[in-house]
Scaffold this motif. Structure first.
Motif, mmCIF file in Angstrom:
data_model
loop_
_atom_site.group_PDB
_atom_site.id
_atom_site.type_symbol
_atom_site.label_atom_id
_atom_site.label_comp_id
_atom_site.label_asym_id
_atom_site.label_seq_id
_atom_site.Cartn_x
_atom_site.Cartn_y
_atom_site.Cartn_z
ATOM 1 N N GLN A 72 0.819 -1.208 0.000
ATOM 2 C CA GLN A 72 0.000 0.000 0.000
ATOM 3 C C GLN A 72 0.862 1.271 0.000
ATOM 4 O O GLN A 72 0.489 2.277 -0.588
ATOM 5 N N ILE A 110 -4.800 6.254 0.476
ATOM 6 C CA ILE A 110 -4.540 4.837 0.228
ATOM 7 C C ILE A 110 -4.651 4.049 1.527
ATOM 8 O O ILE A 110 -5.231 2.956 1.565
ATOM 9 N N ALA A 146 -7.176 1.137 2.476
ATOM 10 C CA ALA A 146 -6.592 -0.175 2.704
ATOM 11 C C ALA A 146 -7.070 -0.789 4.018
ATOM 12 O O ALA A 146 -7.236 -1.994 4.128
#
Lengths: 256, 291, 361
Positions: B7, B252, B256
């Motif tokens: 990630q 992100i 995630a």
């Protein structure tokens, strides 16, 4: 008891000491001047008194009530009004509205009444509007009442700023370089004008000025600042003779 | 842990795109104190120039990138000349509204020609390496390296060249510096060219990473890049880079580890919290108001 | 003599077009200055708003456009309070609209029995407005410390957060929204709320609270130093503005009959911004004109198809270049100004003459 008392007022901008250990006792009805070279911290003193800046140390009291830590509008409500070095009128509003806004403190109708124009709204509006217009007449500005403030000639703008300050109903008036940009004749008139408003509105006046002619002519007492520190204070005649003051000015602006 | 590294890599990729767009906002703001709300749409035009160059002209990656950057840079300079310059002394909001208008114009003009989303072909031979469970694609590496390279170059231009010095001087004082012989209009044009060119590069890279493009793609991404610029301290070039990477990382990571619908919410809530504690962004300084 | 080659109106024969222009200008001034127009417009408007749908004087489509004009006037006037009169740059008006729309739609689709919705509709709209006003109260808090571009970002973030929160609440449909809302927004109700919004916001502007708002636009520090409680005034302005945005949202929901978070995104906010600056900041007349012109133009340009959306922003850009303050920037039709404010100076002079016995000049 003094009207305004400042004790050990000190202010820092970052690490820079703009005003250090400033003390002042203003009696009711006095007219006192603050002088000093550019950047001496004079306007900062005004900003500290009116709450634009919060003093780092020390205390400022009006009639024994602490001012430090209050918001500017609260301090204005307590009876201190000011003008600005560079004119700060509400340029795109009419002359009349400029003055009317300064009656905000005495507002006696609620927001609800203002939304629907009911209750005390109408009577109050008429009262303030007429008061504002009377004040403008007093300052010979009523013929411009409908003009935008920005369209007034320079001298009238200066007068309007004072009128606006007086509309807040002050006991103490702070004038920041009222003679800036004026010629000797205009300064003569301004001096009379200041003495006149002091009498008419029973004011105490503290003013900042570079024009020695004005300061020496009307101020009863003077304080001299340099690099934030008070280097001299006393009667105009004493200040004129003070070698420290001459040194600080290096001849600049001194009315020898 | 591998998931985290995976990630992080995605965050770097998204962050570098945000950072490149944020630079355009910040440069224009720095020099004209104007928010160029059309910038997000210039990013979109960059993506469409990529489409035109790659699909209609059949160019490979590097020429495509150049076509997109140069084309959009010219467009940016033209927009400044035609729409913004007449308003330089008008009330500030008029320029902002003009920018919004230009943005809408770009969106809808593009929409006339491309009413449906378009697909961008793979321009780069995409190989994927697997290092300790983290898969790294060549595209990701190229995007990250290219963006970082461009940012370093911009930083050098601003700090070391005459043009850069003039830009910094004008952002310091727009009224006085031109009196000292600095050609204001030329420098403003150069700023627009550089800023929008970088935005177009971001458009190209975005189109390669997420190969479906549409005329409205610039709106949300533009606003987010703008937020990056603010987070970093608008007007501050290094701040914009940092802000871009922060926003990319936050988005992100939220996606995630939390339901992905929370992404925008958390990103914007974080922005608000940051603005409470650092009202002028990370590297920004308040412009002192003289009383 | 100074060489002057530009033709002046005296030296050249007055062209036909010029004369026509002059005549139109005179007509415009007459409309702008005639105070009798206001009650006439109100009465005729009200009667028409009832008669038109009853007898089908114009077709459904035109009625719908008129309803949208009304809603847009409410949105534009309320946003003008913040962006025009207060001089801030709020870009999240659709967020308040969303709150109003959702609160009202929840009432009519989930809480109220179906046969009663029409009766309770005004209360439902009011509830939408109040819901939005409460949120507006919250948003005003950052405005105490933050100004300009940074406040713009706060409102933008607020818009995005509202949208995102709604998307994440499944009970109200999440990203899919609420379908099947009854069409309760009628022409008379739209007229009522539009007039109410215009009058209330005008009243506020022509009070010392409203003047305080304008003083903040001109010079916040000076207004604070003249005794204006800037925080209180900002709070009032934001609450009032968001209240009417909520009202507009509620009306919007009950004419569109379907709402989803996507409807209230930043594009909707941009629409309102454009109407505000098209009409002109700090002017209620401007807001009415801006909203009307924008809404009508969008419809008139419909034959241009996709090009219409290209033409609109182009016109906006041209307007900004040639008239940066919009159609009416900081000016007002005289009949929208409360009478005693408009004539305050006249009254005062008359009183002076009476008390002095002799005319002043």
């Amino acid at each position: 008891m003094a009207l305004l008392r400042a004790e050990h007022v000190t202010h820092y901008f970052g690490g820079l000491c703009a005003v250090s250990d400033f003390n002042l006792d203003l009696e009711q009805g006095e007219l006192v001047g603050i002088i000093g070279p550019n950047g001496a911290g004079k306007t900062t003193v005004f900003n500290l008194i009116t709450g634009v800046y919060k003093a780092s140390e020390g205390s400022i009291q009006l009639n024994g009530q602490e001012l430090v830590g209050r918001k500017p509008n609260a301090i204005t409500q307590m009876g201190i009004a000011r003008t600005f070095q560079n004119i700060r009128l509400f340029k795109d509003l009419t002359v009349m509205d400029n003055v009317r806004i300064a009656y905000y403190n005495g507002l006696k109708y609620s927001p609800w009444e203002s939304l629907l124009h009911i209750g005390r709204y109408r009577a109050q509006e008429e009262l303030y509007t007429n008061k504002a217009l009377d004040l403008l007449e007093f300052f010979k500005l009523d013929q411009f009442a409908d003009e935008l403030a920005k369209n007034l000639p320079y001298g009238s703008q200066r007068r309007l700023e004072i009128a606006r300050a007086l509309a807040t109903g002050p006991k103490l008036l702070l004038l920041d370089e009222p003679a800036a940009g004026m010629n000797p004749r205009e300064i003569e008139q301004l001096m009379e004008f200041i003495l006149w408003i002091r009498k008419e509105f029973s004011l105490t006046i503290l003013l900042i000025e570079h024009q020695m002619r004005l300061v020496m002519g009307i101020c009863e007492r003077l304080k001299v600042l340099d690099f934030g520190a008070t280097i001299a204070e006393g009667l105009p005649a004493e200040i004129r003779a003070n070698p420290k003051v001459l040194e600080a000015y290096l001849g600049e602006g001194g009315d020898q | 842990m591998t998931y985290f590294f995976q990630q992080s890599l995605n965050a770097l990729q998204l962050g570098s795109i945000y950072a490149l767009i944020a630079l355009g906002y910040t440069m224009v703001y720095g020099i004209l104190t104007m928010i160029n709300f059309a910038h997000g749409d210039l990013f979109m035009v960059g993506a469409f120039f990529t489409f035109i160059a790659a699909v209609l002209l059949g160019l490979p990656f590097v020429p495509t990138l150049l076509v997109s950057m140069i084309g959009v840079a010219l467009l940016g300079v033209l927009i400044e000349r035609v729409a913004y310059r007449p308003l330089r002394n008008a009330p500030r909001v008029s320029a902002v509204i003009t920018a919004l208008g230009v943005g809408l114009f770009l969106e809808n003009f593009t929409l006339v020609f491309y009413p449906y989303p378009q697909h961008i072909p793979q321009l780069i031979q995409n190989t994927t390496w697997n290092i300790a469970g983290v898969s790294i694609s060549s595209l990701q590496i190229i995007i990250i390296l290219l963006s970082v390279g461009m940012m370093i170059m911009l930083d050098l231009i601003v700090r070391k060249t005459m043009v850069g010095m003039a830009m910094r001087a004008i952002s310091w004082d727009k009224a006085i510096i031109p009196l000292m012989g600095v050609p204001l209009n030329l420098i403003v044009s150069a700023t627009f060219a550089l800023g929008t060119g970088l935005g177009a590069a971001a458009g190209t890279m975005y189109a390669l990473a997420f190969p479906v493009i549409d005329p409205y793609m610039g709106i949300l991404i533009g606003w987010k890049a703008f937020i990056s610029a603010v987070v970093g301290g608008i007007g501050n070039i290094r701040g914009a880079m940092i802000g871009g990477f922060i926003l990319g990382t936050v988005e992100i990571m939220v996606a995630a580890f939390l339901p992905s619908t929370y992404r925008d919410f958390v990103a914007f809530a974080l922005l608000l919290v940051l603005l409470i504690f650092r009202p002028y962004g990370i590297l920004g300084k308040p412009r002192p108001q003289k009383v | 003599m100074i060489m002057d080659n530009t033709p002046s109106s005296t030296s050249t024969p007055v062209s036909k077009g010029h004369a026509l222009l002059e005549r139109w200008k005179m007509r415009w001034d007459r409309i702008a200055n005639n105070r009798k127009i206001f009650p006439i417009v109100l009465a005729v408007g009200f009667i028409l708003s009832i008669l038109v749908p009853k007898f089908g004087l114009v077709n459904e489509y035109v009625q719908l456009v008129i309803i949208y004009i009304g809603i847009n006037i409410i949105l534009t006037t309320s946003l003008n309070l913040i962006n025009g009169y207060m001089g801030e740059f709020s870009v999240g008006h659709a967020g308040f609209m969303a709150v109003g729309a959702y609160v009202s739609a929840i009432f009519t689709t989930k809480l109220l029995p179906e046969n009663l919705e029409a009766i309770y509709f005004p209360l439902v709209v009011l509830a939408g407005g109040i819901g939005a006003a409460l949120i507006g109260l919250l948003v005003s808090v950052p405005s105490f410390k933050t100004r300009g571009d940074y406040l713009a970002i706060v409102t933008l973030a607020f818009n995005m957060i509202v949208k995102s929160v709604i998307e994440n609440i499944e009970v109200i449909g999440g990203p899919r929204g609420i379908p099947g809302i009854a069409k309760l927004t009628t022409l008379p109700w739209t007229f009522f709320w539009t007039v109410l919004a215009i009058l209330v916001i005008r009243n506020f502007v022509y009070s010392n609270y409203g003047r305080g708002v304008q003083a903040i636009r001109e010079d916040e520090i000076a207004s604070d130093l003249m005794g204006v409680n800037t925080n209180r005034v900002k709070l009032l302005a934001f609450t009032l503005s968001s209240f009417f945005a909520g009202v507009a949202g509620a009306l919007f929901a009950h004419v569109l009959q379907f709402i989803s978070p996507k409807v209230f995104d930043i594009i909707k906010s941009t629409d309102v911004l454009i109407m505000v600056y098209l009409g002109g900041i700090g002017s209620i007349t401007g807001s009415i004109l801006g909203a009307t012109v924008y809404t009508v133009l969008l419809e008139v340009l419909r034959p241009f198809g996709m090009w219409r959306m290209v033409l609109m922003p182009l016109m906006l850009v041209l307007l900004m270049i040639f008239r940066p303050r919009g159609i009416m920037g900081l000016r007002e039709f005289r009949w929208l100004i409360p009478g005693f404010d408009l004539y305050a100076l006249k009254y005062w002079r008359a009183k002076k003459e009476v008390s002095h016995g002799t005319p002043a000049s």
